[in-house]
Structures are given as structure tokens and as C-alpha cells.
Enzyme design. Sequence first.
Site, PDB file in Angstrom:
ATOM      1  CE  LYS A 153     -30.522   0.111 -38.063  1.00  0.00           C
ATOM      2  NZ  LYS A 153     -30.201   0.972 -36.877  1.00  0.00           N
ATOM      3  CG  HIS A 154     -35.122  -6.865 -40.895  1.00  0.00           C
ATOM      4  ND1 HIS A 154     -34.654  -6.302 -42.060  1.00  0.00           N
ATOM      5  CD2 HIS A 154     -34.970  -8.206 -41.042  1.00  0.00           C
ATOM      6  CE1 HIS A 154     -34.248  -7.256 -42.880  1.00  0.00           C
ATOM      7  NE2 HIS A 154     -34.413  -8.424 -42.286  1.00  0.00           N
ATOM      8  CG  LEU A 155     -31.636  -6.030 -34.887  1.00  0.00           C
ATOM      9  CD1 LEU A 155     -32.414  -4.767 -34.526  1.00  0.00           C
ATOM     10  CD2 LEU A 155     -30.570  -6.304 -33.841  1.00  0.00           C
TER      11      LEU A 155
END
Length: 302
Positions: A153-155
Site C-alpha cells: 500500500k502506497h499513496l
Amino acid sequence: MSSPDISGALWPAVLRQTAHALDCGALFPIETIRTTIEDSGVRFLIRQVSSLARKDEDQQLRKAKAANGRRADPFLPYDPDLFVADISETHIALLNKFNVIDHHLLIVTRRFELQEALLNLADFVALFSCMMQFDGLGFYNGGPAAGASQRHKHLQIVPLPLDESGPPLPIEPLLAAARMDGLAGTVPGLPFPHAFVRLDPLVATRPLEMARSAFDRYCALLDAVGLRAIDSNGEPQQSAPYNLLVTIGWMLLVPRSMEHVEGVSINALGFAGSLFVRDDAQMGTIRKLGPMTVLQRVTTSM
């Protein structure tokens, strides 16, 4: 949850680490040629890359490691030459190794979480702790069908403006006509399923309040397009892929059905009015279909 204190320090750290990463060869900027195409009131910015050979080689190497049972997560461990800052107890900021846009940041969870996991308050706290320090566009690619190339998960954040010769964001001229129905509404000029919310300018200087407000509105966006939480080993995951755009003033969520149109990959930046193509053939596809039609084809049906 307390608000992390990195006030004023992030942008100088981005500039400093970018110079270091370029100098030591950890950063591989992808050069592009820019073209604009007018369509449906939007001046789309199309970037045609000159070469993706290094990125393709890197992805093939990670796939080979995964096939051999070796970990292929580029964020565990992360490359220290790409490390920008400790954002919070749950997130760090890294430079995007293969950046098309200068100073492209990744806001990455410290522990592994799936990219298909729903965003939570900690994600929004980390995001707005960064976005309130410089003018940028935050975005999230919810799963492979939404353009995500990593499972961790990464923005992401890219600085604004996306194009010096137009509005900071190509789609912005359409947003003034948004029709609100409670928290969430729609933008008449966007011919594909979506939901739009405005953020409260009165909390624009308080990251934790802004993050809480944005998280509540994110939940309203999910509800407006019919996305729901699916329990997976105690973790809430999305029921379908989607893209999310985030600014200090508004958010836009678009449900997705596929990643490509005739080989052209679309991620969240496409819905901001910024598309990327690999070669002349893909540029021809964009010109033939029109950018709005390309976006329509990767979304869910009306």
C-alpha cells in the site's frame, strides 16, 4: 491519533534527497515529450515517454524473484537513497524511483498492507501532513486494474502545476459546475461514473482535522459509487478497483473495470487530465479515440 510534526521540513528534504539520488544513480527519471489534446472542455496533457527499458527490466527482475519464492517488495526493505522522511508512526515518504514528474513522492506504509486495502485515517493523516507543506495532487490507485504496479500500500503525491501553460490541473475548469447532493456530488462534464466532494477550507491549516474530514468524505465517496468493505483476515478491502484524486480543496473517486485501453495503461492521473503513452502507436490511440473516451472505457459501465 496525534498529528506528526514535519512542518516546513518536507520540501527541503525532497529537494535534498532528489539531488542525492540523482548523483548516486538511485533515481531514474523517465524523459517525456509533452503534447496537449483538447477534449470536452479539458486540455489534456499527454506525455510520451522516450524509453521505459530500465523500468521494464526492474519489473521483470522482481517478477523473476517472486517466481523463485523471493520477496519482490521494493518497500521492504526500501532503498535508503530514495528515503525522504519519516512521516508518522505508520508511514514514510520515498522518492518514486522511476519518476515521470519531478519530485514525485510515495507515501508508503511501514508494515506490509495490500494496495487493495481500503484507506484508513492513518493514511489520510500521513497524506495531508505532506500535502499541506507544498502545492500538490495526491492520488491512489486501488489495485492492478486501477493502474497500481506494486502490491504494498502506497499513496502518491506530485507537485502542481502539472503543466505550466494551463490550469494547475487540466480537469479543474469542469469542477466549478459540480452538483452536490449532501457530502458527495458529481461533475456534469465527466462522462463516466464518479463521485466528487469538496473539503472544508476552514481546517486547511490543521492537518489532523483535515485528515479526519477527508476520511469521512472518502467514506461518502465509496458509498456514492457503491464500493463497500470486504473483510479479508480482519482487514477491510475494497469490493472493486478505483482511483482517488486528492487536493486540499476536493476529492474525486472513479470506479474502474480495467487497466488498459488498446495497450494504453491508465492510472489516477488520467482522471486529472494527464495521460502517459509509451510510443507513437499509443499516442495514435489517444488521438483516434479522444482522451475522454479512453477514460470512459476503463471505468465501470453507467
